[in-house]
Enzyme design. Sequence first.
Site, PDB file in Angstrom:
ATOM      1  CG  HIS A  91       8.275  11.647   8.730  1.00  0.00           C
ATOM      2  ND1 HIS A  91       8.693  10.958   7.618  1.00  0.00           N
ATOM      3  CD2 HIS A  91       7.025  11.184   9.011  1.00  0.00           C
ATOM      4  CE1 HIS A  91       7.742  10.108   7.249  1.00  0.00           C
ATOM      5  NE2 HIS A  91       6.721  10.226   8.060  1.00  0.00           N
TER       6      HIS A  91
ATOM      7  CB  CYS B 151      10.486   7.756   4.942  1.00  0.00           C
ATOM      8  SG  CYS B 151       9.958   9.454   4.969  1.00  0.00           S
TER       9      CYS B 151
ATOM     10  CB  CYS C 299      13.714   9.043   7.171  1.00  0.00           C
ATOM     11  SG  CYS C 299      12.158   9.398   8.061  1.00  0.00           S
TER      12      CYS C 299
ATOM     13  CG  HIS D  94      -3.935  10.418  10.454  1.00  0.00           C
ATOM     14  ND1 HIS D  94      -3.974  11.022   9.209  1.00  0.00           N
ATOM     15  CD2 HIS D  94      -2.628  10.070  10.663  1.00  0.00           C
ATOM     16  CE1 HIS D  94      -2.761  11.050   8.695  1.00  0.00           C
ATOM     17  NE2 HIS D  94      -1.916  10.464   9.556  1.00  0.00           N
TER      18      HIS D  94
ATOM     19  CE  LYS E 171       2.110  13.252   4.601  1.00  0.00           C
ATOM     20  NZ  LYS E 171       2.882  12.145   5.137  1.00  0.00           N
TER      21      LYS E 171
ATOM     22  CB  CYS F 106      12.966  12.992   7.344  1.00  0.00           C
ATOM     23  SG  CYS F 106      11.561  12.581   6.286  1.00  0.00           S
TER      24      CYS F 106
ATOM     25  CG  HIS G 117      -3.640   6.723   7.253  1.00  0.00           C
ATOM     26  ND1 HIS G 117      -3.428   7.318   8.467  1.00  0.00           N
ATOM     27  CD2 HIS G 117      -2.428   6.413   6.744  1.00  0.00           C
ATOM     28  CE1 HIS G 117      -2.113   7.352   8.700  1.00  0.00           C
ATOM     29  NE2 HIS G 117      -1.480   6.819   7.661  1.00  0.00           N
TER      30      HIS G 117
ATOM     31  CE  LYS H 281       2.266   8.402  16.801  1.00  0.00           C
ATOM     32  NZ  LYS H 281       3.304   7.413  16.965  1.00  0.00           N
TER      33      LYS H 281
HETATM   34  O1  ME8 Z   1       3.887   4.942   3.434  1.00  0.00           O
HETATM   35  N1  ME8 Z   1      -2.518  13.719   3.241  1.00  0.00           N
HETATM   36  O2  ME8 Z   1       2.470   3.933   4.931  1.00  0.00           O
HETATM   37  P1  ME8 Z   1       1.896   5.204   5.740  1.00  0.00           P
HETATM   38  C1  ME8 Z   1      -2.843  12.813   2.317  1.00  0.00           C
HETATM   39  N2  ME8 Z   1       3.554   1.604   4.501  1.00  0.00           N
HETATM   40  N3  ME8 Z   1      -2.640  11.491   2.449  1.00  0.00           N
HETATM   41  C2  ME8 Z   1      -2.089  11.056   3.585  1.00  0.00           C
HETATM   42  C3  ME8 Z   1      -1.719  11.936   4.608  1.00  0.00           C
HETATM   43  C4  ME8 Z   1      -1.959  13.333   4.406  1.00  0.00           C
HETATM   44  N4  ME8 Z   1      -1.648  14.251   5.312  1.00  0.00           N
HETATM   45  N5  ME8 Z   1      -1.199  11.216   5.611  1.00  0.00           N
HETATM   46  C5  ME8 Z   1      -1.231   9.914   5.223  1.00  0.00           C
HETATM   47  C6  ME8 Z   1       3.418   3.944   3.975  1.00  0.00           C
HETATM   48  N6  ME8 Z   1      -1.772   9.805   3.998  1.00  0.00           N
HETATM   49  C7  ME8 Z   1       3.810   2.571   3.484  1.00  0.00           C
HETATM   50  C8  ME8 Z   1       3.044   2.262   2.219  1.00  0.00           C
HETATM   51  S1  ME8 Z   1       2.462   0.690   0.121  1.00  0.00           S
HETATM   52  C9  ME8 Z   1       3.213  -0.589  -0.652  1.00  0.00           C
HETATM   53  C10 ME8 Z   1       3.415   0.955   1.569  1.00  0.00           C
HETATM   54  C11 ME8 Z   1      -1.974   8.550   3.261  1.00  0.00           C
HETATM   55  O3  ME8 Z   1       1.176   4.631   6.911  1.00  0.00           O
HETATM   56  C12 ME8 Z   1      -1.437   8.625   1.840  1.00  0.00           C
HETATM   57  O4  ME8 Z   1      -2.097   7.663   1.064  1.00  0.00           O
HETATM   58  O5  ME8 Z   1       2.967   6.187   5.997  1.00  0.00           O
HETATM   59  C13 ME8 Z   1       0.012   8.232   2.035  1.00  0.00           C
HETATM   60  O6  ME8 Z   1       0.628   7.828   0.826  1.00  0.00           O
HETATM   61  C14 ME8 Z   1      -0.155   7.086   3.003  1.00  0.00           C
HETATM   62  O7  ME8 Z   1      -1.231   7.512   3.867  1.00  0.00           O
HETATM   63  C15 ME8 Z   1       1.103   6.764   3.785  1.00  0.00           C
HETATM   64  O8  ME8 Z   1       0.795   5.805   4.754  1.00  0.00           O
HETATM   65 MG    MG Z   2       4.168   7.828   6.198  1.00  0.00          MG
END
Ligand code: ME8
Ligand code: MG
Length: 500
Positions: free
Chosen positions: A150, A129, A126, A18, A300, A147, A21, A303
């Site tokens: 979340h 996370c 969690c 979204h 924040k 959490c 990301h 989803k």
């Molecule tokens: O944490 N504001 O994946 P994830 C800003 N798989 N950035 C956001 C955001 C928001 N509201 N929502 C998501 C993971 N992001 C692990 C990572 S890396 C070795 C493993 C972005 O799918 C932001 O970059 O939960 C956040 O750190 C990331 O999506 C989390 O993605």
């Molecule tokens: Mg996440």
Amino acid sequence: MGRFYITTPIYYPNADPHMGHAYTTVFADSMARYHRLLGDETFFLTGTDEHGLKLQRAAEKAGMDPKSFVDRMAEKFKRYWAMLDISYDRFIRTTDPDHEEVVKRAATEMYRRGYIYKGRYAGWYCVSCEKFYSEGEYVVVEGRPYCPIHMKPLEWVEEDTYYFRMSEFQDYVLHVLEEEGRVYPEQYAREVASKIRREGLRDVSIARPRERVSWGVVAPFDQDYTIYVWFDALLNYLTGASYQSDPDRFQRLWPSAHHVIGKDILWFHTAVWFSMLRALDLDPPKKVIVHAFLINRGLKMGKSAGNVVTIEYLLQRYHGSDGARYILMRIFNPAKDVEFTQDMLDSIYNSELADTYGNLARRVGVLAQKKLQGHVHGGRLDPSLEQSIERAINQYIKHMDEYRIQEALHSVMNLLREANAYINKTRPWEKEDPTRELYSLLETLRSATIMLSPVIPRAAHRLATAIGTKIESLEDAQPRPDRVYTVREAPILFRKIGRG
Ligand code: ME8
Ligand code: MG
């Protein structure tokens, strides 16, 4: 020639990406494009984090086996990134065979060095996370641990496990955080350091019993265990740089590693990652670039909160990738959470892209065709505009080199605002031969376009083609007296959007 290795987090493909990301990914992409413009050897890595309980459950819910599920989702991610013109060099998946190999080798190596030992774990987890929470870290809602990110109830986990001896690295991690300037902005380094000073660095569980979590890399030191998803995921940054498969390439790239992340995963990318690297005798990344959250309706965006803005929506409302990308970078804020509204985004698009940039490009193009049949030859530039171009370039480079993309865009917009004032003041449409004015304006537009190209690559390319130039390097942004323009078209780069 410099080198620049940049990564995004590898996202969980349990659902579509979204706006949150996209925020991270467009930033990393813009930085990669900027470094390509500088002529640096650039490698841009993104991908998906496909193992673990969260994905195992998402696949179950979809009624699919995990591999088919992540195969389908990884393709979806690639399609989204194509729609946003993300120019990654590799899309890494933690199910890629070369990555699984790196995970096994790294785990074996750490085990051999005595950094991994067997133990028992009991604590709150969690799944969203994929993280254990200790007391003081979680929030309590109606007597139950939740959490804090979340706002979902935590699950109680009690089982045999293997630990990574992170406590051994406490002094080292503190040193890196406090002395080496590897985290941007620095506030985040201080935050992690003070948590470590308060609570100490404790050993972390890095394996789950196979009967609990079956979807993941089998632990090389004990076949009844699955490697913990974060231990697996962080290592993707080494796989991407050809750790072990191509030592020369690894030596070249690793010292220039930049990890872009959201602040939700700061702990993993500092305390845990720096310790893991040290256990493998490797240096920490050059920079961990952290940004705060996008906030929608007070929470924040995510989803779980149900307040997601989709990438489709951004693309549709802002007329394609450039509009969406520009808006994301204009509100990009490493230090502070950003609460945005549609009005705010609309007005950035309308006033900066449509009016200040697009409208200037259109006017200059039309005038060049009407007054000079599209042929504008060089000569001395208006000195004040020339100076403004030079100043804007200097500011832009300084900001971009220090990851301040929002300020970099601001410098370019200021230049374009001056050019708008110049055209209104000099009124080239009333002149017999407005060569000097139009040449000065074309030089300004060209320079601004090159500087904007990392963020709005499509429109930049379109305008460059329309005025008969190419975007090849940042050097070409410097004003010069000896260029010749052939203006073929006066494109409307950004259509304005109405209300509602
Ligand atoms: O944490 N504001 O994946 P994830 C800003 N798989 N950035 C956001 C955001 C928001 N509201 N929502 C998501 C993971 N992001 C692990 C990572 S890396 C070795 C493993 C972005 O799918 C932001 O970059 O939960 C956040 O750190 C990331 O999506 C989390 O993605
Ligand atoms: Mg996440």
